[in-house]
Design a protein around this motif. Sequence first.
Motif, PDB file in Angstrom:
ATOM      1  N   TRP A 186      54.440 -27.879 -11.862  1.00 52.75           N
ATOM      2  CA  TRP A 186      53.185 -28.466 -11.401  1.00 52.75           C
ATOM      3  C   TRP A 186      53.378 -29.100 -10.026  1.00 52.75           C
ATOM      4  CZ3 TRP A 186      48.608 -29.280 -14.582  1.00 52.75           C
ATOM      5  CH2 TRP A 186      48.723 -28.794 -15.888  1.00 52.75           C
ATOM      6  N   TRP A 187      52.387 -28.906  -9.157  1.00 52.68           N
ATOM      7  CA  TRP A 187      52.408 -29.576  -7.859  1.00 52.68           C
ATOM      8  C   TRP A 187      50.985 -29.662  -7.314  1.00 52.68           C
ATOM      9  CZ3 TRP A 187      52.848 -24.364  -8.195  1.00 52.68           C
ATOM     10  CH2 TRP A 187      52.327 -23.566  -7.174  1.00 52.68           C
ATOM     11  N   THR A 188      50.830 -30.312  -6.186  1.00 51.79           N
ATOM     12  CA  THR A 188      49.508 -30.459  -5.575  1.00 51.79           C
ATOM     13  C   THR A 188      49.558 -30.023  -4.113  1.00 51.79           C
ATOM     14  OG1 THR A 188      49.868 -32.748  -4.889  1.00 51.79           O
ATOM     15  CG2 THR A 188      48.915 -32.389  -7.072  1.00 51.79           C
ATOM     16  N   GLU A 189      48.428 -29.553  -3.632  1.00 49.86           N
ATOM     17  CA  GLU A 189      48.235 -29.254  -2.208  1.00 49.86           C
ATOM     18  C   GLU A 189      46.826 -29.683  -1.831  1.00 49.86           C
ATOM     19  OE1 GLU A 189      49.407 -25.439  -0.705  1.00 49.86           O
ATOM     20  OE2 GLU A 189      50.914 -25.139  -2.284  1.00 49.86           O
ATOM     21  N   SER A 190      46.614 -29.904  -0.555  1.00 47.44           N
ATOM     22  CA  SER A 190      45.302 -30.342  -0.069  1.00 47.44           C
ATOM     23  C   SER A 190      44.798 -29.407   1.021  1.00 47.44           C
ATOM     24  CB  SER A 190      45.377 -31.776   0.470  1.00 47.44           C
ATOM     25  OG  SER A 190      45.742 -32.676  -0.557  1.00 47.44           O
ATOM     26  N   PHE A 191      43.480 -29.190   1.025  1.00 50.62           N
ATOM     27  CA  PHE A 191      42.868 -28.243   1.946  1.00 50.62           C
ATOM     28  C   PHE A 191      41.548 -28.799   2.490  1.00 50.62           C
ATOM     29  CE2 PHE A 191      45.531 -25.875  -0.920  1.00 50.62           C
ATOM     30  CZ  PHE A 191      46.163 -24.930  -0.107  1.00 50.62           C
ATOM     31  N   ASP A 192      41.196 -28.300   3.666  1.00 47.76           N
ATOM     32  CA  ASP A 192      39.908 -28.692   4.250  1.00 47.76           C
ATOM     33  C   ASP A 192      38.742 -28.030   3.524  1.00 47.76           C
ATOM     34  OD1 ASP A 192      41.162 -30.189   6.295  1.00 47.76           O
ATOM     35  OD2 ASP A 192      41.401 -28.397   7.536  1.00 47.76           O
ATOM     36  N   ALA A 193      38.961 -26.830   2.995  1.00 47.44           N
ATOM     37  CA  ALA A 193      37.884 -26.080   2.342  1.00 47.44           C
ATOM     38  C   ALA A 193      38.447 -25.226   1.215  1.00 47.44           C
ATOM     39  CB  ALA A 193      37.155 -25.203   3.357  1.00 47.44           C
ATOM     40  N   VAL A 194      37.566 -24.844   0.298  1.00 43.99           N
ATOM     41  CA  VAL A 194      37.964 -24.057  -0.869  1.00 43.99           C
ATOM     42  C   VAL A 194      36.944 -22.944  -1.105  1.00 43.99           C
ATOM     43  CG1 VAL A 194      38.378 -24.079  -3.359  1.00 43.99           C
ATOM     44  CG2 VAL A 194      39.106 -26.026  -1.964  1.00 43.99           C
ATOM     45  N   VAL A 195      37.463 -21.744  -1.375  1.00 43.96           N
ATOM     46  CA  VAL A 195      36.628 -20.632  -1.819  1.00 43.96           C
ATOM     47  C   VAL A 195      37.024 -20.289  -3.254  1.00 43.96           C
ATOM     48  CG1 VAL A 195      35.897 -18.245  -1.457  1.00 43.96           C
ATOM     49  CG2 VAL A 195      36.476 -19.688   0.513  1.00 43.96           C
ATOM     50  N   VAL A 196      36.090 -20.413  -4.176  1.00 43.40           N
ATOM     51  CA  VAL A 196      36.326 -20.066  -5.575  1.00 43.40           C
ATOM     52  C   VAL A 196      35.902 -18.617  -5.774  1.00 43.40           C
ATOM     53  CG1 VAL A 196      35.777 -20.584  -7.968  1.00 43.40           C
ATOM     54  CG2 VAL A 196      35.932 -22.438  -6.297  1.00 43.40           C
ATOM     55  N   ALA A 197      36.857 -17.761  -6.120  1.00 43.65           N
ATOM     56  CA  ALA A 197      36.587 -16.328  -6.270  1.00 43.65           C
ATOM     57  C   ALA A 197      37.190 -15.827  -7.572  1.00 43.65           C
ATOM     58  CB  ALA A 197      37.158 -15.565  -5.074  1.00 43.65           C
ATOM     59  N   THR A 198      36.875 -16.532  -8.649  1.00 45.03           N
ATOM     60  CA  THR A 198      37.466 -16.222  -9.949  1.00 45.03           C
ATOM     61  C   THR A 198      36.620 -15.273 -10.790  1.00 45.03           C
ATOM     62  OG1 THR A 198      36.496 -18.295 -10.738  1.00 45.03           O
ATOM     63  CG2 THR A 198      38.805 -18.346 -10.098  1.00 45.03           C
ATOM     64  N   GLY A 199      35.467 -14.873 -10.300  1.00 46.47           N
ATOM     65  CA  GLY A 199      34.640 -13.922 -11.027  1.00 46.47           C
ATOM     66  C   GLY A 199      33.972 -14.524 -12.255  1.00 46.47           C
ATOM     67  N   HIS A 200      33.284 -13.664 -13.005  1.00 47.55           N
ATOM     68  CA  HIS A 200      32.571 -14.152 -14.187  1.00 47.55           C
ATOM     69  C   HIS A 200      32.688 -13.178 -15.351  1.00 47.55           C
ATOM     70  CE1 HIS A 200      29.713 -11.878 -11.654  1.00 47.55           C
ATOM     71  NE2 HIS A 200      29.164 -11.484 -12.778  1.00 47.55           N
ATOM     72  N   TYR A 201      33.864 -12.555 -15.464  1.00 44.13           N
ATOM     73  CA  TYR A 201      34.106 -11.644 -16.591  1.00 44.13           C
ATOM     74  C   TYR A 201      35.350 -12.060 -17.363  1.00 44.13           C
ATOM     75  CZ  TYR A 201      30.752  -8.634 -14.190  1.00 44.13           C
ATOM     76  OH  TYR A 201      29.627  -8.137 -13.592  1.00 44.13           O
ATOM     77  N   ALA A 202      35.553 -13.351 -17.517  1.00 43.64           N
ATOM     78  CA  ALA A 202      36.748 -13.838 -18.209  1.00 43.64           C
ATOM     79  C   ALA A 202      36.435 -14.387 -19.597  1.00 43.64           C
ATOM     80  CB  ALA A 202      37.449 -14.906 -17.368  1.00 43.64           C
ATOM     81  N   VAL A 203      35.445 -15.260 -19.697  1.00 42.87           N
ATOM     82  CA  VAL A 203      35.175 -15.950 -20.958  1.00 42.87           C
ATOM     83  C   VAL A 203      33.985 -15.280 -21.653  1.00 42.87           C
ATOM     84  CG1 VAL A 203      34.625 -18.149 -22.049  1.00 42.87           C
ATOM     85  CG2 VAL A 203      36.027 -18.103 -19.969  1.00 42.87           C
ATOM     86  N   PRO A 204      34.219 -14.583 -22.758  1.00 46.03           N
ATOM     87  CA  PRO A 204      33.132 -13.879 -23.449  1.00 46.03           C
ATOM     88  C   PRO A 204      32.053 -14.844 -23.941  1.00 46.03           C
ATOM     89  CG  PRO A 204      35.268 -13.135 -24.246  1.00 46.03           C
ATOM     90  CD  PRO A 204      35.517 -14.361 -23.420  1.00 46.03           C
ATOM     91  N   TYR A 205      30.826 -14.358 -23.916  1.00 48.88           N
ATOM     92  CA  TYR A 205      29.699 -15.143 -24.417  1.00 48.88           C
ATOM     93  C   TYR A 205      29.244 -14.592 -25.765  1.00 48.88           C
ATOM     94  CZ  TYR A 205      24.949 -16.867 -25.044  1.00 48.88           C
ATOM     95  OH  TYR A 205      23.814 -17.438 -25.576  1.00 48.88           O
ATOM     96  N   ILE A 206      29.071 -15.481 -26.714  1.00 48.22           N
ATOM     97  CA  ILE A 206      28.504 -15.138 -28.017  1.00 48.22           C
ATOM     98  C   ILE A 206      27.273 -16.018 -28.234  1.00 48.22           C
ATOM     99  CG2 ILE A 206      28.870 -15.103 -30.513  1.00 48.22           C
ATOM    100  CD1 ILE A 206      30.538 -13.045 -29.098  1.00 48.22           C
ATOM    101  N   PRO A 207      26.132 -15.449 -28.574  1.00 48.14           N
ATOM    102  CA  PRO A 207      24.948 -16.280 -28.831  1.00 48.14           C
ATOM    103  C   PRO A 207      25.244 -17.303 -29.931  1.00 48.14           C
ATOM    104  CG  PRO A 207      24.383 -13.944 -28.781  1.00 48.14           C
ATOM    105  CD  PRO A 207      25.873 -14.015 -28.770  1.00 48.14           C
ATOM    106  N   PRO A 208      24.671 -18.496 -29.826  1.00 51.24           N
ATOM    107  CA  PRO A 208      24.928 -19.546 -30.830  1.00 51.24           C
ATOM    108  C   PRO A 208      24.173 -19.273 -32.138  1.00 51.24           C
ATOM    109  CG  PRO A 208      23.340 -20.327 -29.210  1.00 51.24           C
ATOM    110  CD  PRO A 208      23.794 -18.969 -28.729  1.00 51.24           C
ATOM    111  N   ILE A 209      24.595 -18.258 -32.847  1.00 47.10           N
ATOM    112  CA  ILE A 209      23.927 -17.852 -34.083  1.00 47.10           C
ATOM    113  C   ILE A 209      24.412 -18.750 -35.224  1.00 47.10           C
ATOM    114  CG2 ILE A 209      23.546 -15.963 -35.706  1.00 47.10           C
ATOM    115  CD1 ILE A 209      24.240 -14.038 -33.404  1.00 47.10           C
TER     116      ILE A 209
END
Length: 478
Positions: A186-209
């Motif tokens: 574990w470590w830390t780094e610091s940046f002036d800006a961040v681009v989040v490009a992790t997509g949206h096909y990782a965590v499956p969605y199941i309707p709350p049935i």
Amino acid sequence: MPEKDAIKSVAVIGTGPSGLSAVKALEEEKVFGMIRVFERRDRVGGTWLFDNEPDSFSSTLTTPKRNPIPDRFPSFQDALSEDTTSRTGLYSYLDSNVGATVMEFTHASIPKINSAISVRRFGQANPTRPWKIVAGYLEDIFSRYLNLVTFNTTVESVRKNASTGKWDIVLRQTKHVFKGQEKDYWWTESFDAVVVATGHYAVPYIPPIPGIEDWYVAWPEKLQHAKQYRSQDDYVNKSVVVVGGSVSASDFVVDNRLSVRQPLTISLRRQNANPALDNVWKLPGVIEKPTISRFTLENGGTIEFSDGSWVLGKDVDIIYFATGYRLSYPFLEPNPVTPHNRLAGFYQHTFSVDDPTLAVVGQIRAALSFRSYEYQAVAVARVFAGRGNLPSVPEQKAWEEERVKRLGPTHIFHTIAPDFGEYFEALRSIAGPPAKGTEAYELPEWRDDWAAKGFRVLELKDEYVKKVAAQEKYLAKL
């Protein structure tokens, strides 16, 4: 941005198509002193990587949360268990479902290679591409930027530091051996800006049935999400109920209808069903049901539908949820995902309204895939470079408010179709022209034929389904 606020260091999270778009666009601006890319896998490709062992259904029933953060940095800590949501939903014979000439980036063509199954179904030189070809395409382009990437590294926390004005990022790298034991570093780094490009096909969605969690405890082998699909062989002579009315549901029906134990049941929310897929649900051996209203443990398990009909659990081998994915950015503080599965507070689904040094690339639906990420990324890079044309904060907020009123507060908010021209041109306007003396380029103007070419695959699938139905109808008369 004023010179005193100039962005010199940028972190990019993810190395899928959206991450690649971001890295390339940032590098071409030639103004950032440091670009660092963090990837939790051991290679680039994102959702286009293949995992023989799929994610588990249990991940659909839990909300992703941040891991406990150590008290000191840097440090070695006991290795955490694998986050199985990092495994992708690819299967061995998957082809792209967006026409390649529009899905691809404007600066590089995907090799013109088709799979045998797509040629049999859609003819020679059809617009689909096998996943291996797409994965190789991404690797080829990314090879120029691999020196910027740190692999096997999960971003655990992204928080703005009020004192420094920078983004503090907590990072965890796996697969270290420390004093004879596998550890996480574990470590830390610091940046002036961040681009989040992790997509949206990782965590499956199941309707709350109602009742689904009790069902999973009793019969875990009966519940699956489309992300777990790997082989047609897994469904031979199985009784299956498919939940969902989009492309992944239709692909399952077309591929498995003749090998499962018929009838194959499809559970649809008719108001959200895709009209382009209607002929799939009409194929012989397929019966349509409305939504599932609840699961019960009665009579050895029952599946009840909203029209009052039901089936016994003992008569069903697999309930197959082709119900999409949840947005997941648990590392962002505060978390911008709403309870209705929408990314809130991001202008054009990309720029943080509250902080112009935070951006998301890739959080859109029905948007022609890689090409839309390219336009987002170029706009982000030029805004970060101090040359972009973002409207005022009140205008950005008004855009979001109007869109929520029009499309609602759910993930549908992020759907671009059919307003492609409006969206692509908005990003072009924000990006503006390229700076002289850089490798940056002018984003092409939107062309109306792009949408037609992009959705040509769906048309070909429909033509194939109609041909199959006609053949079976003819054979039935013999």
